[in-house]
Scaffold this motif. Sequence first.
Motif, PDB file in Angstrom:
ATOM      1  N   MET A   1      -3.771 -25.780  18.079  1.00  0.00           N
ATOM      2  CA  MET A   1      -4.005 -26.852  18.843  1.00  0.00           C
ATOM      3  C   MET A   1      -3.185 -28.190  18.308  1.00  0.00           C
ATOM      4  SD  MET A   1      -7.700 -28.984  19.463  1.00  0.00           S
ATOM      5  CE  MET A   1      -8.507 -27.569  20.601  1.00  0.00           C
ATOM      6  N   ASN A   2      -2.189 -28.731  18.984  1.00  0.00           N
ATOM      7  CA  ASN A   2      -1.495 -29.898  18.523  1.00  0.00           C
ATOM      8  C   ASN A   2      -2.541 -31.136  18.636  1.00  0.00           C
ATOM      9  OD1 ASN A   2      -1.131 -30.992  21.096  1.00  0.00           O
ATOM     10  ND2 ASN A   2       0.711 -29.721  21.247  1.00  0.00           N
ATOM     11  N   VAL A   3      -1.757 -32.401  18.039  1.00  0.00           N
ATOM     12  CA  VAL A   3      -2.816 -33.516  17.981  1.00  0.00           C
ATOM     13  C   VAL A   3      -2.969 -34.068  19.371  1.00  0.00           C
ATOM     14  CG1 VAL A   3      -2.531 -36.067  17.182  1.00  0.00           C
ATOM     15  CG2 VAL A   3      -1.646 -34.128  15.520  1.00  0.00           C
ATOM     16  N   THR A   4      -1.833 -33.888  20.323  1.00  0.00           N
ATOM     17  CA  THR A   4      -2.287 -34.298  21.963  1.00  0.00           C
ATOM     18  C   THR A   4      -3.372 -33.454  22.367  1.00  0.00           C
ATOM     19  OG1 THR A   4       0.121 -34.855  21.761  1.00  0.00           O
ATOM     20  CG2 THR A   4      -1.455 -34.777  23.969  1.00  0.00           C
ATOM     21  N   GLU A   5      -3.397 -31.994  21.940  1.00  0.00           N
ATOM     22  CA  GLU A   5      -4.504 -31.342  22.486  1.00  0.00           C
ATOM     23  C   GLU A   5      -5.867 -31.558  21.926  1.00  0.00           C
ATOM     24  OE1 GLU A   5      -1.548 -27.437  23.562  1.00  0.00           O
ATOM     25  OE2 GLU A   5      -2.585 -27.766  21.373  1.00  0.00           O
ATOM     26  N   ALA A   6      -5.739 -31.921  20.764  1.00  0.00           N
ATOM     27  CA  ALA A   6      -7.069 -32.484  19.874  1.00  0.00           C
ATOM     28  C   ALA A   6      -7.647 -33.655  20.370  1.00  0.00           C
ATOM     29  CB  ALA A   6      -6.913 -32.354  18.384  1.00  0.00           C
ATOM     30  N   LEU A   7      -6.720 -34.450  20.534  1.00  0.00           N
ATOM     31  CA  LEU A   7      -7.167 -35.809  21.247  1.00  0.00           C
ATOM     32  C   LEU A   7      -7.869 -35.657  22.696  1.00  0.00           C
ATOM     33  CD1 LEU A   7      -4.136 -38.102  20.207  1.00  0.00           C
ATOM     34  CD2 LEU A   7      -6.636 -38.597  19.937  1.00  0.00           C
ATOM     35  N   SER A   8      -7.135 -34.634  23.458  1.00  0.00           N
ATOM     36  CA  SER A   8      -7.846 -34.314  24.533  1.00  0.00           C
ATOM     37  C   SER A   8      -9.027 -33.563  24.729  1.00  0.00           C
ATOM     38  CB  SER A   8      -6.946 -33.733  25.610  1.00  0.00           C
ATOM     39  OG  SER A   8      -7.173 -33.306  26.956  1.00  0.00           O
ATOM     40  N   ALA A   9      -9.091 -32.710  23.713  1.00  0.00           N
ATOM     41  CA  ALA A   9     -10.291 -31.739  23.414  1.00  0.00           C
ATOM     42  C   ALA A   9     -11.701 -32.530  23.006  1.00  0.00           C
ATOM     43  CB  ALA A   9      -9.834 -30.647  22.706  1.00  0.00           C
ATOM     44  N   ARG A  10     -11.165 -33.511  22.065  1.00  0.00           N
ATOM     45  CA  ARG A  10     -12.464 -34.170  21.456  1.00  0.00           C
ATOM     46  C   ARG A  10     -13.243 -35.016  22.606  1.00  0.00           C
ATOM     47  NH1 ARG A  10     -14.967 -38.373  21.068  1.00  0.00           N
ATOM     48  NH2 ARG A  10     -13.061 -39.312  22.388  1.00  0.00           N
ATOM     49  N   ARG A  11     -14.664 -34.724  22.533  1.00  0.00           N
ATOM     50  CA  ARG A  11     -15.254 -35.750  23.514  1.00  0.00           C
ATOM     51  C   ARG A  11     -16.753 -35.730  22.865  1.00  0.00           C
ATOM     52  NH1 ARG A  11     -17.872 -32.906  28.165  1.00  0.00           N
ATOM     53  NH2 ARG A  11     -17.319 -30.608  27.638  1.00  0.00           N
ATOM     54  N   SER A  12     -17.478 -36.695  23.106  1.00  0.00           N
ATOM     55  CA  SER A  12     -18.876 -36.979  22.744  1.00  0.00           C
ATOM     56  C   SER A  12     -19.702 -35.650  22.977  1.00  0.00           C
ATOM     57  CB  SER A  12     -19.553 -38.207  22.941  1.00  0.00           C
ATOM     58  OG  SER A  12     -18.648 -39.113  21.935  1.00  0.00           O
ATOM     59  N   CYS A  13     -20.218 -35.361  22.169  1.00  0.00           N
ATOM     60  CA  CYS A  13     -21.340 -34.026  22.430  1.00  0.00           C
ATOM     61  C   CYS A  13     -22.722 -34.754  22.383  1.00  0.00           C
ATOM     62  CB  CYS A  13     -21.182 -32.761  21.498  1.00  0.00           C
ATOM     63  SG  CYS A  13     -22.299 -31.510  21.559  1.00  0.00           S
ATOM     64  N   ARG A  14     -23.671 -34.517  23.280  1.00  0.00           N
ATOM     65  CA  ARG A  14     -24.798 -35.209  23.144  1.00  0.00           C
ATOM     66  C   ARG A  14     -25.946 -34.029  23.038  1.00  0.00           C
ATOM     67  NH1 ARG A  14     -21.788 -38.840  26.058  1.00  0.00           N
ATOM     68  NH2 ARG A  14     -22.097 -40.864  24.814  1.00  0.00           N
ATOM     69  N   ALA A  15     -25.645 -32.796  23.073  1.00  0.00           N
ATOM     70  CA  ALA A  15     -26.650 -31.620  22.847  1.00  0.00           C
ATOM     71  C   ALA A  15     -26.126 -30.727  22.064  1.00  0.00           C
ATOM     72  CB  ALA A  15     -27.140 -31.356  24.344  1.00  0.00           C
ATOM     73  N   PHE A  16     -26.528 -30.468  20.813  1.00  0.00           N
ATOM     74  CA  PHE A  16     -25.814 -29.194  20.011  1.00  0.00           C
ATOM     75  C   PHE A  16     -26.978 -28.194  19.926  1.00  0.00           C
ATOM     76  CE2 PHE A  16     -23.898 -33.172  18.521  1.00  0.00           C
ATOM     77  CZ  PHE A  16     -22.691 -32.849  18.181  1.00  0.00           C
ATOM     78  N   LYS A  17     -26.261 -26.690  19.592  1.00  0.00           N
ATOM     79  CA  LYS A  17     -26.886 -25.642  19.366  1.00  0.00           C
ATOM     80  C   LYS A  17     -27.226 -25.897  17.861  1.00  0.00           C
ATOM     81  CE  LYS A  17     -23.572 -22.672  20.673  1.00  0.00           C
ATOM     82  NZ  LYS A  17     -22.706 -21.418  20.938  1.00  0.00           N
ATOM     83  N   PRO A  18     -28.384 -25.022  17.474  1.00  0.00           N
ATOM     84  CA  PRO A  18     -29.063 -25.240  16.161  1.00  0.00           C
ATOM     85  C   PRO A  18     -28.205 -24.468  15.150  1.00  0.00           C
ATOM     86  CG  PRO A  18     -30.371 -23.750  17.500  1.00  0.00           C
ATOM     87  CD  PRO A  18     -29.346 -24.274  18.652  1.00  0.00           C
ATOM     88  N   ASP A  19     -27.123 -23.824  15.530  1.00  0.00           N
ATOM     89  CA  ASP A  19     -26.481 -23.268  14.648  1.00  0.00           C
ATOM     90  C   ASP A  19     -25.848 -24.206  13.537  1.00  0.00           C
ATOM     91  OD1 ASP A  19     -26.376 -22.033  16.942  1.00  0.00           O
ATOM     92  OD2 ASP A  19     -24.784 -20.797  16.659  1.00  0.00           O
TER      93      ASP A  19
END
Length: 216
Positions: A1-19
Amino acid sequence: MNVTEALSARRSCRAFKPDPVNRSVILQLLEAAARTPSWANTQPWEVYVAAGDVLQAIKDGFLERFGSGTPPCPDLPRPKSWPEEHKKRTQQLTADMALAAGEAVKQFGQLNLKGFYAPAVIYLCMDKTLTPWSIFDLGAFSQSIMLEAAQRGLSTIPAVNLVHYPDVIRRELGIPDTLSVIFGIAIGYEDTSHPINAFRSARRPAGEFAVLKGFD
Ligand SMILES: Cc1cc2nc3c(=O)[nH]c(=O)nc-3n(C[C@H](O)[C@H](O)[C@H](O)COP(=O)(O)O)c2cc1C
């Protein structure tokens, strides 16, 4: 994943798994994020990470404060009001979220109150005598953490709700009074089945917010 892809992949997650997230993984991403620039290389970030029983105690403390009607009192003041244009974007955010999440949007407040069920929260602190210049450094440091996390398949959310009651965080993590608790980033693995996460926030195009002059 390059920086542009990471910028696009990041978004706020409002429900996490318990792992849980491994301690070593958190340390590795903090190590990577430490390459963030800061004014005169002051590196003003002081980082406390809570997981397991410690995080549960913080979450319980928040629920207790909220339940007793204690108003949120983050170390940084909230704006008294937002400019009209900003209000419109916030309304757009709420509308887009409701459209994507349907009925689950009603869980927004509870998810926030419960720390999004994240297995770990990274708290960013800095010396109380510092100025907004250092908050700039902490903001950049936050984004480095979140991009590094995205690259590792971890999800995050930066949230003011996570620092609504700094006295609780101080108590459970032993944070000295000389530090302000500036911000919290919840981290973990996304619950992809939760509708609140089926949502991507809108952005203004660069041509709308940037003025470029003197180019050919
Ligand atoms: C300073 C700051 C405070 C935020 N506080 C909250 C919060 O308390 N609760 C929440 O659900 N999201 C919070 N967010 C997440 C923003 O709503 C989110 O970053 C924005 O809508 C853009 O969406 P994205 O992160 O998915 O790209 C916060 C983000 C920032 C940078």
